[in-house]
Design an enzyme around this catalytic site. Structure first.
Site, short mmCIF file in Angstrom:
data_model
loop_
_atom_site.label_atom_id
_atom_site.label_comp_id
_atom_site.label_asym_id
_atom_site.label_seq_id
_atom_site.Cartn_x
_atom_site.Cartn_y
_atom_site.Cartn_z
N LYS A 114 78.80 60.74 1.07
CA LYS A 114 79.14 59.82 0.04
C LYS A 114 78.71 58.42 1.06
O LYS A 114 78.02 58.60 1.82
CB LYS A 114 80.90 59.62 1.30
CG LYS A 114 81.46 60.01 2.05
CD LYS A 114 81.90 60.29 2.86
CE LYS A 114 82.45 60.23 4.49
NZ LYS A 114 83.65 60.68 4.90
N TYR A 160 74.17 29.91 17.67
CA TYR A 160 75.10 29.03 17.55
C TYR A 160 75.82 28.98 18.52
O TYR A 160 76.71 30.10 19.47
CB TYR A 160 75.81 29.27 16.52
CG TYR A 160 75.68 29.10 15.25
CD1 TYR A 160 75.30 28.02 14.48
CD2 TYR A 160 75.35 30.55 13.87
CE1 TYR A 160 75.29 28.12 13.02
CE2 TYR A 160 74.25 30.28 13.08
CZ TYR A 160 74.88 28.59 12.61
OH TYR A 160 74.78 28.54 11.36
C1 PLP Z 1 83.11 62.06 6.06
C2 PLP Z 1 83.78 63.03 6.15
C3 PLP Z 1 83.38 64.23 6.62
C4 PLP Z 1 82.34 64.12 7.56
O1 PLP Z 1 82.47 63.60 8.26
P1 PLP Z 1 81.63 63.62 10.09
O2 PLP Z 1 82.38 62.91 10.77
O3 PLP Z 1 80.77 61.97 9.75
O4 PLP Z 1 81.18 64.43 10.20
C5 PLP Z 1 83.81 65.33 5.97
N1 PLP Z 1 85.09 65.27 5.17
C6 PLP Z 1 85.41 64.86 5.13
C7 PLP Z 1 86.46 64.71 4.16
C8 PLP Z 1 84.97 63.01 4.76
O5 PLP Z 1 85.62 62.45 4.08
#
Ligand code: PLP
Length: 380
Positions: free
Chosen positions: A34, A265
């Site tokens: 993702k 800044y």
């Molecule tokens: C993003 C996600 C993971 C992976 O999580 P990490 O902490 O990056 O390993 C696993 N399961 C679901 C449902 C997720 O959305």
């Protein structure tokens, strides 16, 4: 490099991480890709991970799943998506394309069954129970009802419940009592699924932290994300993981400024002595977190050097002391070398997690693995 910044990815390190985590897990893997594979480029990263042995790929949106599903070389790899509205356009097409769907509510279940009717084939469903994350997933008081509704739809040929799953809230704190509570709740959820007569092929619970720290969470499949990209969320459990992405820039200009000069800044930093200061043309619009101002360091001309004052939208200033640094000198923001800062460092400086650093890398930073796909003016 002709441009002022670039990100590169070493796919051998990604493949190495897949293999290292698969060895620990001992069960099949759904690699979470993702958010553009945590900033690494979803399509190339997914290809590398499938080649290295990940049998499934996990995304959030249907749009992401589509991008993967239409790649002929990934036809043998399962793709799961789990964010969609009950009236989501394209749901029937997703079912028709064989995209696995994570289902978190009765309304979604009915919508998927109806979409399967339109698609003319059963939907592949992973039923998600909320075991204590209190985010997605069917709430415990509806587990029985949801499992029975799924069984009814399955008997009618509208869907096949291929998975039962949940997600952990505190896996990166292995001693946290929520972990034991969620494992017990997941066992109850699986009991409700079983009582409805469902026999999912895969039960899955573990993210990266759980995969690494807690064998009891591995079940039939693990779902690592951040660890695949080289960052271990449970450093007390060492794993040989290698950062995949490197982000580099170049010094745009250098000048000598006298002691007492305020920098950037708000003049939050005032030079204590005369110094050569280098301007680096990346800022928070590129994902260099402003919250790291006053703490961050970069690797420049042979060593780590301090970022002075506030990180701006497009640029920041680096203290080079009396060193004769030249414009064009490479600057490593995220690297894999011994002295290079990495996404763990940036997350410590900014008070966040490496996931946010990696997914926040801005669109203005050319990705070398996309070379040829960019507008020519973007340089490289
Ligand atoms: C993003 C996600 C993971 C992976 O999580 P990490 O902490 O990056 O390993 C696993 N399961 C679901 C449902 C997720 O959305």
């Amino acid at each position: 490099m002709s441009g002022l910044a670039k990100a590169s990815a070493d796919w051998r390190r990604l493949a190495h991480n897949v293999e290292a985590l698969a060895r620990i897990a001992g069960v099949p893997m759904m690699a979470m890709v993702k958010a553009d594979a945590y900033g690494h480029g979803m399509v190339p990263a997914a290809r590398v991970m499938a080649e290295a042995g990940a049998g499934s790929l996990g995304v959030v949106a249907l749009r992401e799943a589509w991008q993967l599903r239409r790649l002929p070389d990934l036809a043998g790899t399962t793709v799961m998506a789990f964010f969609f509205a009950p009236d989501q356009p394209g749901l029937a097409e997703a079912v028709g394309a064989g995209i696995d769907l994570g289902v978190s509510s009765l309304a979604q279940l009915d919508a998927v069954a109806a979409a399967a009717g339109r698609a003319g084939r059963p939907a592949r469903v992973h039923l998600k129970g909320d075991t204590g994350m209190s985010r997605g997933g069917v709430a415990e008081h509806e587990w029985e009802q949801a499992a029975e509704a799924a069984a009814k739809h399955q008997a009618a040929g509208a869907l096949a419940v291929v998975g039962a799953w949940s997600h952990l809230a505190c896996a990166d704190e292995p001693g946290h009592p929520a972990n034991a509570a969620q494992k017990a709740a997941f066992a109850r959820f699986l009991g409700a699924v079983d009582a409805a007569g469902l026999e999912p092929e895969v039960r899955h619970l573990a993210n990266s932290a759980a995969l690494i720290a807690d064998p009891e969470t591995r079940y039939d499949m693990v779902r690592p994300g951040i660890a695949l990209y080289g960052y271990n969320p449970v450093p007390d459990f060492p794993v040989d993981l290698r950062p995949v992405i490197e982000v580099r820039s170049r010094v745009m200009s250098v000048k000598r400024l006298p002691a007492g000069t305020g920098v950037s800044y708000g003049h939050t930093h005032v030079l204590e002595r005369d110094a050569n200061v280098a301007l680096v043309p990346l800022g928070y619009a590129d994902g260099v977190p402003r919250a790291a101002s006053g703490r961050a360091e970069v690797y420049l001309a042979g060593r780590r050097r301090r970022v002075l004052g506030r990180i701006c939208m497009d640029q920041f200033v680096v203290d080079c002391g009396d060193d004769a640094v030249k414009p064009g000198e490479p600057v490593v923001l995220i690297g894999a070398g011994e002295q290079h800062p990495d996404a763990d460092d940036w997350s410590a400086w900014a008070g966040t997690i490496p996931n946010e650093i990696l997914t926040g890398l801005g669109a203005r930073i050319p990705r070398l693995w996309n070379r040829g796909l960019e507008a020519p003016a973007a340089g490289g």
